[in-house]
Design a protein around this motif. Sequence first.
Motif, PDB file in Angstrom:
ATOM      1  N   PHE A  61       0.866  -1.176   0.000  1.00 39.25           N
ATOM      2  CA  PHE A  61       0.000   0.000   0.000  1.00 39.25           C
ATOM      3  C   PHE A  61       0.897   1.218   0.000  1.00 39.25           C
ATOM      4  CE2 PHE A  61      -3.879   2.267   0.488  1.00 39.25           C
ATOM      5  CZ  PHE A  61      -3.563   3.392   1.235  1.00 39.25           C
ATOM      6  N   TYR A  62       0.487   2.257  -0.755  1.00 42.05           N
ATOM      7  CA  TYR A  62       1.319   3.445  -0.909  1.00 42.05           C
ATOM      8  C   TYR A  62       0.559   4.728  -0.566  1.00 42.05           C
ATOM      9  CZ  TYR A  62       4.256   0.264  -3.597  1.00 42.05           C
ATOM     10  OH  TYR A  62       5.038  -0.787  -3.984  1.00 42.05           O
ATOM     11  N   ASP A  63       1.306   5.680  -0.061  1.00 41.56           N
ATOM     12  CA  ASP A  63       0.745   7.019   0.065  1.00 41.56           C
ATOM     13  C   ASP A  63       0.681   7.631  -1.330  1.00 41.56           C
ATOM     14  OD1 ASP A  63       1.594  10.196   0.557  1.00 41.56           O
ATOM     15  OD2 ASP A  63       0.124   9.380   1.964  1.00 41.56           O
ATOM     16  N   SER A  64      -0.266   8.511  -1.533  1.00 41.91           N
ATOM     17  CA  SER A  64      -0.452   9.106  -2.854  1.00 41.91           C
ATOM     18  C   SER A  64       0.759   9.914  -3.314  1.00 41.91           C
ATOM     19  CB  SER A  64      -1.691   9.996  -2.859  1.00 41.91           C
ATOM     20  OG  SER A  64      -1.570  11.022  -1.888  1.00 41.91           O
ATOM     21  N   SER A  65       1.555  10.394  -2.367  1.00 44.91           N
ATOM     22  CA  SER A  65       2.717  11.221  -2.726  1.00 44.91           C
ATOM     23  C   SER A  65       3.802  10.436  -3.456  1.00 44.91           C
ATOM     24  CB  SER A  65       3.301  11.870  -1.473  1.00 44.91           C
ATOM     25  OG  SER A  65       3.797  10.886  -0.581  1.00 44.91           O
ATOM     26  N   VAL A  66       3.791   9.114  -3.305  1.00 41.46           N
ATOM     27  CA  VAL A  66       4.846   8.305  -3.917  1.00 41.46           C
ATOM     28  C   VAL A  66       4.310   7.206  -4.824  1.00 41.46           C
ATOM     29  CG1 VAL A  66       6.403   8.790  -2.010  1.00 41.46           C
ATOM     30  CG2 VAL A  66       5.014   6.688  -1.981  1.00 41.46           C
ATOM     31  N   LYS A  67       3.010   7.031  -4.860  1.00 37.73           N
ATOM     32  CA  LYS A  67       2.428   5.952  -5.668  1.00 37.73           C
ATOM     33  C   LYS A  67       2.782   6.160  -7.135  1.00 37.73           C
ATOM     34  CE  LYS A  67      -1.858   3.348  -6.166  1.00 37.73           C
ATOM     35  NZ  LYS A  67      -3.289   3.252  -5.791  1.00 37.73           N
ATOM     36  N   GLY A  68       3.264   5.092  -7.754  1.00 34.04           N
ATOM     37  CA  GLY A  68       3.677   5.168  -9.149  1.00 34.04           C
ATOM     38  C   GLY A  68       5.150   5.494  -9.333  1.00 34.04           C
ATOM     39  N   ARG A  69       5.796   6.000  -8.284  1.00 32.98           N
ATOM     40  CA  ARG A  69       7.228   6.305  -8.354  1.00 32.98           C
ATOM     41  C   ARG A  69       8.054   5.381  -7.461  1.00 32.98           C
ATOM     42  NH1 ARG A  69       9.307  11.063  -6.632  1.00 32.98           N
ATOM     43  NH2 ARG A  69       7.684  11.367  -5.039  1.00 32.98           N
ATOM     44  N   PHE A  70       7.496   5.015  -6.321  1.00 35.59           N
ATOM     45  CA  PHE A  70       8.203   4.157  -5.362  1.00 35.59           C
ATOM     46  C   PHE A  70       7.579   2.766  -5.380  1.00 35.59           C
ATOM     47  CE2 PHE A  70       9.740   7.648  -2.174  1.00 35.59           C
ATOM     48  CZ  PHE A  70      10.274   8.358  -3.237  1.00 35.59           C
ATOM     49  N   THR A  71       8.418   1.754  -5.167  1.00 38.25           N
ATOM     50  CA  THR A  71       7.946   0.378  -5.088  1.00 38.25           C
ATOM     51  C   THR A  71       8.569  -0.296  -3.877  1.00 38.25           C
ATOM     52  OG1 THR A  71       7.749   0.236  -7.498  1.00 38.25           O
ATOM     53  CG2 THR A  71       7.783  -1.831  -6.272  1.00 38.25           C
ATOM     54  N   VAL A  72       7.733  -0.863  -3.033  1.00 34.66           N
ATOM     55  CA  VAL A  72       8.205  -1.615  -1.872  1.00 34.66           C
ATOM     56  C   VAL A  72       8.061  -3.103  -2.186  1.00 34.66           C
ATOM     57  CG1 VAL A  72       5.932  -1.499  -0.709  1.00 34.66           C
ATOM     58  CG2 VAL A  72       8.028  -1.925   0.630  1.00 34.66           C
ATOM     59  N   ALA A  73       9.109  -3.862  -1.845  1.00 34.77           N
ATOM     60  CA  ALA A  73       9.089  -5.282  -2.190  1.00 34.77           C
ATOM     61  C   ALA A  73       9.995  -6.061  -1.250  1.00 34.77           C
ATOM     62  CB  ALA A  73       9.558  -5.473  -3.632  1.00 34.77           C
ATOM     63  N   ILE A  74       9.745  -7.353  -1.170  1.00 40.22           N
ATOM     64  CA  ILE A  74      10.622  -8.239  -0.408  1.00 40.22           C
ATOM     65  C   ILE A  74      11.976  -8.293  -1.109  1.00 40.22           C
ATOM     66  CG2 ILE A  74      10.961 -10.564   0.494  1.00 40.22           C
ATOM     67  CD1 ILE A  74       8.609  -9.102   1.754  1.00 40.22           C
ATOM     68  N   GLY A  75      13.045  -8.136  -0.337  1.00 39.42           N
ATOM     69  CA  GLY A  75      14.377  -8.149  -0.908  1.00 39.42           C
ATOM     70  C   GLY A  75      14.902  -9.554  -1.143  1.00 39.42           C
ATOM     71  N   ASN A  76      16.032  -9.641  -1.785  1.00 38.98           N
ATOM     72  CA  ASN A  76      16.640 -10.935  -2.075  1.00 38.98           C
ATOM     73  C   ASN A  76      17.345 -11.540  -0.867  1.00 38.98           C
ATOM     74  OD1 ASN A  76      15.825 -10.986  -4.778  1.00 38.98           O
ATOM     75  ND2 ASN A  76      17.591  -9.731  -5.396  1.00 38.98           N
ATOM     76  N   SER A  77      17.770 -10.682   0.060  1.00 35.39           N
ATOM     77  CA  SER A  77      18.439 -11.167   1.265  1.00 35.39           C
ATOM     78  C   SER A  77      17.409 -11.475   2.346  1.00 35.39           C
ATOM     79  CB  SER A  77      19.438 -10.121   1.769  1.00 35.39           C
ATOM     80  OG  SER A  77      20.410  -9.839   0.788  1.00 35.39           O
ATOM     81  N   LYS A  78      17.779 -12.298   3.282  1.00 36.76           N
ATOM     82  CA  LYS A  78      16.871 -12.716   4.351  1.00 36.76           C
ATOM     83  C   LYS A  78      16.405 -11.537   5.183  1.00 36.76           C
ATOM     84  CE  LYS A  78      16.590 -16.070   8.145  1.00 36.76           C
ATOM     85  NZ  LYS A  78      17.339 -17.073   8.946  1.00 36.76           N
ATOM     86  N   ASN A  79      15.119 -11.496   5.465  1.00 37.20           N
ATOM     87  CA  ASN A  79      14.504 -10.481   6.328  1.00 37.20           C
ATOM     88  C   ASN A  79      14.773  -9.058   5.826  1.00 37.20           C
ATOM     89  OD1 ASN A  79      13.634 -12.555   7.998  1.00 37.20           O
ATOM     90  ND2 ASN A  79      15.419 -12.405   9.327  1.00 37.20           N
ATOM     91  N   THR A  80      14.776  -8.901   4.511  1.00 40.99           N
ATOM     92  CA  THR A  80      15.030  -7.593   3.909  1.00 40.99           C
ATOM     93  C   THR A  80      13.840  -7.126   3.088  1.00 40.99           C
ATOM     94  OG1 THR A  80      17.415  -7.952   3.832  1.00 40.99           O
ATOM     95  CG2 THR A  80      16.541  -6.297   2.352  1.00 40.99           C
ATOM     96  N   VAL A  81      13.538  -5.857   3.204  1.00 45.84           N
ATOM     97  CA  VAL A  81      12.509  -5.211   2.396  1.00 45.84           C
ATOM     98  C   VAL A  81      13.159  -4.020   1.698  1.00 45.84           C
ATOM     99  CG1 VAL A  81      10.379  -3.853   2.455  1.00 45.84           C
ATOM    100  CG2 VAL A  81      10.555  -5.953   3.794  1.00 45.84           C
ATOM    101  N   ASP A  82      12.931  -3.908   0.405  1.00 46.40           N
ATOM    102  CA  ASP A  82      13.521  -2.838  -0.385  1.00 46.40           C
ATOM    103  C   ASP A  82      12.493  -1.766  -0.721  1.00 46.40           C
ATOM    104  OD1 ASP A  82      15.425  -5.244  -2.326  1.00 46.40           O
ATOM    105  OD2 ASP A  82      15.949  -4.211  -0.461  1.00 46.40           O
ATOM    106  N   LEU A  83      12.992  -0.566  -0.916  1.00 42.02           N
ATOM    107  CA  LEU A  83      12.173   0.529  -1.418  1.00 42.02           C
ATOM    108  C   LEU A  83      12.884   1.101  -2.644  1.00 42.02           C
ATOM    109  CD1 LEU A  83       9.623   2.302  -0.911  1.00 42.02           C
ATOM    110  CD2 LEU A  83      11.164   3.954   0.190  1.00 42.02           C
ATOM    111  N   GLN A  84      12.349   0.814  -3.805  1.00 38.39           N
ATOM    112  CA  GLN A  84      12.894   1.349  -5.051  1.00 38.39           C
ATOM    113  C   GLN A  84      12.248   2.702  -5.311  1.00 38.39           C
ATOM    114  OE1 GLN A  84      15.309   0.094  -7.259  1.00 38.39           O
ATOM    115  NE2 GLN A  84      15.099   2.113  -8.197  1.00 38.39           N
ATOM    116  N   MET A  85      13.070   3.726  -5.460  1.00 37.39           N
ATOM    117  CA  MET A  85      12.571   5.079  -5.636  1.00 37.39           C
ATOM    118  C   MET A  85      13.011   5.599  -7.008  1.00 37.39           C
ATOM    119  SD  MET A  85      13.306   6.635  -1.839  1.00 37.39           S
ATOM    120  CE  MET A  85      15.082   6.668  -2.059  1.00 37.39           C
TER     121      MET A  85
END
Length: 120
Positions: free
Chosen positions: A56-80
């Motif tokens: 779920f995204y705030d409108s200020s970043v929706k379409g530009r930022f992506t949050v996803a499970i990372g490749n490393s253990k217990n990691t979450v990424d934010l692609q901006m």
Amino acid sequence: QVQLMESGGGSVQTGGSLKLSCTASTNMACIVWFRQAPGKEREGLARITTADRVTFYDSSVKGRFTVAIGNSKNTVDLQMNSLKPSDTAVYYCAASVGVCGLRPQFMTYWGQGTQVTVSS
């Protein structure tokens, strides 16, 4: 005590991209990204529930930022992507053991933050 650590901050020009990572000391059901600019309140940007990967995204970043499970253990990424000077702030990841929302008061654990600077 759960520990969270952000990495990947830095400086970039307008229109550029950065990827932030949040590594937790243990698996957490809900990870949320926040940011805080000087003189402003901390704002929630994006959240992910790690079991089903629902985001779920705030409108200020929706379409530009992506949050996803990372490749490393217990990691979450934010692609901006398509970064703007107004995105300049300290970025934090946080974890909730209760409500998984974008409000700071829902969070249980916090990382120390990483600086993102976008120049024009």
